[in-house]
Motif scaffolding. Structure first.
Motif: not given
Length: 254
Positions: A185-191, A223-232, A244-250
């Motif tokens: 899986x992947x996480x796509x951070x925003x700012x 906040x990004x790390x928490x998403x990554x750890x869920x996917x792990x 998974x976008x972790x971008x605050x709606x950007x």
């Protein structure tokens, strides 16, 4: 010390999102390989934090664009036990430029680190985790970027394109190893408020664009790390090929 069956390897683990993932993974009982390219002091600080909290970690220098370094990195992980997860976090940006200003050297570095490095690390992880190779399964989480959707015009079109490749790699590899016990899986951070902006020549970027962000704030590495750890984790056991976008709606790039 006995070898662990919960080894997690975090590339670029000495700073920002990678450091947050390393600390949080260790707190959950994983043995963590904290990879770094050049800043040994920062990596050892992360390891020291983990050990002080009762965890186990090892800092390992490796430039992920160098195949020999990647092989040595995974050999070091093997010495700690069974690889259960890879976080493909190592990456670079560069100073803002238009495409018609970019040098071949800049482009080569951008794709070598961000794309080839991720492929090499994923390859070695699959060779260890896939049931096809005698492994016990595991999870890979790639670090993408909201830039892959936004294009990053007048700033980092090359970075955005490299992260677009990570999106494609995530889906393709996930389907390739889905029946072999490996989830990708992947996480796509925003700012996100980390030092990566300074490394790209824009140390004040977060402050400058905060008011334009939908949530009027940047995200944090935690906040990004928490998403990554869920996917792990096993909590995402039926999730693969997801981005998974972790971008605050950007939705737009200022």
């Amino acid at each position: 010390m006995a070898k662990s069956d919960k080894v997690i390897l975090v590339t670029g683990g000495s700073r920002g999102i990678g450091a947050a993932v390393s600390r949080k993974a260790a707190a959950l009982g994983h043995v963590v390989v904290v990879n770094y390219a050049g800043n040994a002091e920062a990596a050892e600080a992360v390891v020291s934090d983990i050990r002080s909290a009762g965890g186990n970690a090892l800092a390992v220098q490796a430039d992920v664009q160098n195949e020999a370094d990647v092989l040595n990195l995974f050999a070091a992980a093997d010495g700690l036990g069974t690889l259960a997860g890879l976080v493909n976090n190592a990456g670079v940006v560069d100073h803002p430029q238009r495409v018609d200003e970019m040098s071949a050297a800049r482009l080569a570095r951008m794709f070598s680190v961000n794309v080839i490095g991720s492929f090499l690390c994923a390859r070695e992880a699959v060779r260890r985790m896939s049931t096809r190779h005698g492994g016990k399964g595991g999870a890979i989480v790639n670090l993408g970027s909201a830039a892959s959707k936004l294009g990053a015009p007048n700033q980092y079109v090359d970075y955005a394109a490299a992260k677009g490749a990570i999106d494609s790699m995530t889906v393709g590899l996930a389907l390739e190893v889905a029946e072999e016990g490996v989830r990708v899986n992947a996480v796509r951070p925003g700012i996100i408020d980390t030092e990566i902006h300074a490394s790209g020549g824009l140390p004040d970027r977060v402050a400058r664009i905060r008011s334009k962000l939908p949530m009027k704030r940047a995200g944090t590495a935690d906040e990004v790390a928490d998403a990554i750890l869920w996917l792990l984790s096993d909590k995402s056991s039926y999730t693969t090929g997801a981005i998974l976008d972790v971008s605050g709606g950007r939705a737009i790039l200022p």
